[in-house]
Design a protein around this motif. Structure first.
Motif, PDB file in Angstrom:
ATOM      1  N   TYR A  35       0.566  -2.694  -4.215  1.00 43.80           N
ATOM      2  CA  TYR A  35       1.752  -1.876  -3.723  1.00 43.80           C
ATOM      3  C   TYR A  35       3.058  -2.288  -4.606  1.00 43.80           C
ATOM      4  O   TYR A  35       3.239  -3.537  -4.387  1.00 43.80           O
ATOM      5  CB  TYR A  35       1.677  -1.878  -2.248  1.00 43.80           C
ATOM      6  CG  TYR A  35       0.408  -1.361  -1.550  1.00 43.80           C
ATOM      7  CD1 TYR A  35       0.223   0.041  -1.562  1.00 43.80           C
ATOM      8  CD2 TYR A  35      -0.533  -2.183  -1.479  1.00 43.80           C
ATOM      9  CE1 TYR A  35      -0.963   0.539  -0.865  1.00 43.80           C
ATOM     10  CE2 TYR A  35      -1.720  -1.849  -0.659  1.00 43.80           C
ATOM     11  CZ  TYR A  35      -1.707  -0.273  -0.499  1.00 43.80           C
ATOM     12  OH  TYR A  35      -3.080  -0.071   0.208  1.00 43.80           O
ATOM     13  N   ALA A  36       3.850  -1.189  -4.655  1.00 38.14           N
ATOM     14  CA  ALA A  36       5.204  -1.281  -4.905  1.00 38.14           C
ATOM     15  C   ALA A  36       6.104  -0.788  -3.990  1.00 38.14           C
ATOM     16  O   ALA A  36       5.923   0.469  -3.884  1.00 38.14           O
ATOM     17  CB  ALA A  36       5.636  -1.010  -6.383  1.00 38.14           C
ATOM     18  N   ILE A  37       7.142  -1.418  -3.384  1.00 37.26           N
ATOM     19  CA  ILE A  37       8.212  -0.813  -2.677  1.00 37.26           C
ATOM     20  C   ILE A  37       9.508  -0.944  -3.342  1.00 37.26           C
ATOM     21  O   ILE A  37       9.762  -1.945  -3.996  1.00 37.26           O
ATOM     22  CB  ILE A  37       8.092  -1.703  -1.401  1.00 37.26           C
ATOM     23  CG1 ILE A  37       6.972  -1.596  -0.310  1.00 37.26           C
ATOM     24  CG2 ILE A  37       9.452  -1.185  -0.401  1.00 37.26           C
ATOM     25  CD1 ILE A  37       7.183  -2.228   0.727  1.00 37.26           C
ATOM     26  N   VAL A  38       9.754   0.309  -3.567  1.00 32.44           N
ATOM     27  CA  VAL A  38      11.186   0.489  -4.439  1.00 32.44           C
ATOM     28  C   VAL A  38      12.235   1.200  -3.627  1.00 32.44           C
ATOM     29  O   VAL A  38      11.892   1.715  -2.475  1.00 32.44           O
ATOM     30  CB  VAL A  38      10.975   1.316  -5.763  1.00 32.44           C
ATOM     31  CG1 VAL A  38       9.838   0.604  -6.627  1.00 32.44           C
ATOM     32  CG2 VAL A  38      10.567   2.752  -5.419  1.00 32.44           C
ATOM     33  N   ILE A 195       1.888  -6.778  -2.116  1.00 29.71           N
ATOM     34  CA  ILE A 195       3.022  -5.977  -2.067  1.00 29.71           C
ATOM     35  C   ILE A 195       4.118  -6.538  -2.909  1.00 29.71           C
ATOM     36  O   ILE A 195       4.653  -7.571  -2.376  1.00 29.71           O
ATOM     37  CB  ILE A 195       3.194  -5.877  -0.561  1.00 29.71           C
ATOM     38  CG1 ILE A 195       2.031  -5.216   0.308  1.00 29.71           C
ATOM     39  CG2 ILE A 195       4.306  -4.775  -0.359  1.00 29.71           C
ATOM     40  CD1 ILE A 195       2.364  -5.268   1.722  1.00 29.71           C
ATOM     41  N   ILE A 196       4.463  -5.649  -3.640  1.00 33.15           N
ATOM     42  CA  ILE A 196       5.803  -6.199  -4.513  1.00 33.15           C
ATOM     43  C   ILE A 196       7.076  -5.343  -4.540  1.00 33.15           C
ATOM     44  O   ILE A 196       6.865  -4.004  -4.358  1.00 33.15           O
ATOM     45  CB  ILE A 196       5.606  -6.087  -6.004  1.00 33.15           C
ATOM     46  CG1 ILE A 196       4.222  -6.703  -6.314  1.00 33.15           C
ATOM     47  CG2 ILE A 196       6.345  -6.735  -6.729  1.00 33.15           C
ATOM     48  CD1 ILE A 196       3.643  -6.632  -7.819  1.00 33.15           C
ATOM     49  N   VAL A 197       7.996  -6.089  -4.022  1.00 29.48           N
ATOM     50  CA  VAL A 197       9.371  -5.016  -3.914  1.00 29.48           C
ATOM     51  C   VAL A 197      10.099  -5.357  -5.076  1.00 29.48           C
ATOM     52  O   VAL A 197      10.197  -6.418  -5.794  1.00 29.48           O
ATOM     53  CB  VAL A 197      10.171  -5.908  -2.666  1.00 29.48           C
ATOM     54  CG1 VAL A 197      11.762  -5.688  -2.916  1.00 29.48           C
ATOM     55  CG2 VAL A 197       9.721  -5.434  -1.319  1.00 29.48           C
ATOM     56  N   THR A 198      10.624  -4.342  -5.583  1.00 22.15           N
ATOM     57  CA  THR A 198      11.108  -4.375  -6.911  1.00 22.15           C
ATOM     58  C   THR A 198      12.211  -3.211  -7.178  1.00 22.15           C
ATOM     59  O   THR A 198      12.098  -2.195  -6.626  1.00 22.15           O
ATOM     60  CB  THR A 198      10.122  -4.383  -8.072  1.00 22.15           C
ATOM     61  OG1 THR A 198      10.413  -4.405  -9.579  1.00 22.15           O
ATOM     62  CG2 THR A 198       9.336  -2.784  -7.999  1.00 22.15           C
ATOM     63  N   ALA A 207       1.907  -0.781 -10.471  1.00 24.96           N
ATOM     64  CA  ALA A 207       1.072  -0.660  -9.038  1.00 24.96           C
ATOM     65  C   ALA A 207       0.356   0.505  -8.816  1.00 24.96           C
ATOM     66  O   ALA A 207       0.481   1.455  -9.611  1.00 24.96           O
ATOM     67  CB  ALA A 207       2.194  -0.908  -8.167  1.00 24.96           C
ATOM     68  N   ASP A 208      -0.790   0.249  -8.104  1.00 24.28           N
ATOM     69  CA  ASP A 208      -1.597   1.275  -7.504  1.00 24.28           C
ATOM     70  C   ASP A 208      -0.920   2.371  -6.841  1.00 24.28           C
ATOM     71  O   ASP A 208      -0.961   3.593  -7.000  1.00 24.28           O
ATOM     72  CB  ASP A 208      -2.752   0.850  -6.869  1.00 24.28           C
ATOM     73  CG  ASP A 208      -3.447  -0.094  -7.615  1.00 24.28           C
ATOM     74  OD1 ASP A 208      -3.741   0.095  -8.669  1.00 24.28           O
ATOM     75  OD2 ASP A 208      -3.965  -1.302  -7.101  1.00 24.28           O
TER      76      ASP A 208
END
Ligand SMILES: Nc1ncnc2c1ncn2[C@@H]1O[C@H](COP(=O)(O)OP(=O)(O)OP(=O)(O)O)[C@@H](O)[C@H]1O
Ligand SMILES: [Mg+2]
Length: 219
Positions: A35-38, A195-198, A207-208
């Motif tokens: 997951y990416a959190i933007v 989970i990647i914050v970017t 990310a998926d």
């Protein structure tokens, strides 16, 4: 391991004002996915990640990790066995060699030296670093190499949930792609919840699932 946010809010209470950094967020993160959190600066990403890492408790709502609320988890055990955090500045121990950095969590678990060394070699190979790195110090490595050592340390720890706060913030595009490839492979091949914050749209693209935050909530 799954991680579920149930109507999670968090307020920083200052002397003169209260900042509601996370505002009623719910989501179920599944194992095996990346997951990416933007979201803009100040939207609450780091605060949310800190809550998921069990560094602090939500002021409202709950975070359920492996079936148990973070308020019921022993904080040290959560960090040791379930959740691992990767930071922008790598957070390696500067006076320890690459191998010693990777073996650190294994020493904490009192794994026999022989097994720990073998596992350290295995995870180092996994992040594409050769044996010539074992005796080197972090300060003598490039940013991308340092981040790979940090990921190897996480792998050695065997954590099921990997939280990364701007892990590629100091890296060029080639290293960024490589690091995100490795993080996604931990989800897809090893079944971790990643989970990647970017801030970086190219990271989010890999990310998926991409989740967008604004003013402490999803948009
Ligand atoms: N220790 C603190 N005390 C008070 N307010 C804080 C504190 N840390 C963060 N905040 C506030 O909480 C809000 C969310 O901050 P947070 O660090 O979670 O944002 P972020 O999305 O990670 O931003 P960035 O992309 O710049 O890292 C912001 O308004 C910020 O000013
Ligand atoms: Mg942040």
């Amino acid at each position: 391991m799954s991680i579920s946010l149930k109507n999670v809010s968090y307020s920083y209470k200052g002397k003169y004002q209260t900042v509601r950094a996370v505002d009623g967020v719910s989501y179920d993160f599944e194992p095996g996915k990346c997951y990416a959190i933007v979201g803009k600066s100040g939207s609450g990403k780091t605060t949310l990640l800190s809550l998921m890492a069990g560094l602090d408790l939500p002021t409202e709502g709950e975070i359920i990790i492996g079936g148990k609320s973070t308020k019921d988890w022993n904080r040290n055990r959560l960090r040791r066995d379930a959740v691992s955090v990767i930071y922008q500045n790598y957070n390696l121990f500067p006076l320890l060699t690459v191998q010693e950095n990777i073996m650190y969590p294994l020493d904490l678990k009192k794994m026999p030296k022989k097994d720990a060394t073998a596992l350290a070699h295995e995870v180092r190979e996994r992040v594409e670093l050769s044996a010539t790195y074992d005796k080197r110090l972090p300060s003598h490595l490039s940013g991308g190499e340092q981040q790979r050592v940090a990921i190897a340390r996480t792998l050695a720890q065997g954590c099921k949930i990997i939280l990364a706060d701007e892990p590629t913030g100091n890296l060029d595009s080639t290293n960024t792609r490589n690091i995100v490839d490795i993080l996604c492979s931990l989800a897809h091949d090893d079944g971790c919840t990643v989970i990647i914050v970017t801030h970086d749209p190219s990271v989010a693209e890999q990310a998926d699932t991409v989740l967008q935050m604004k003013d402490g909530a999803w948009i």
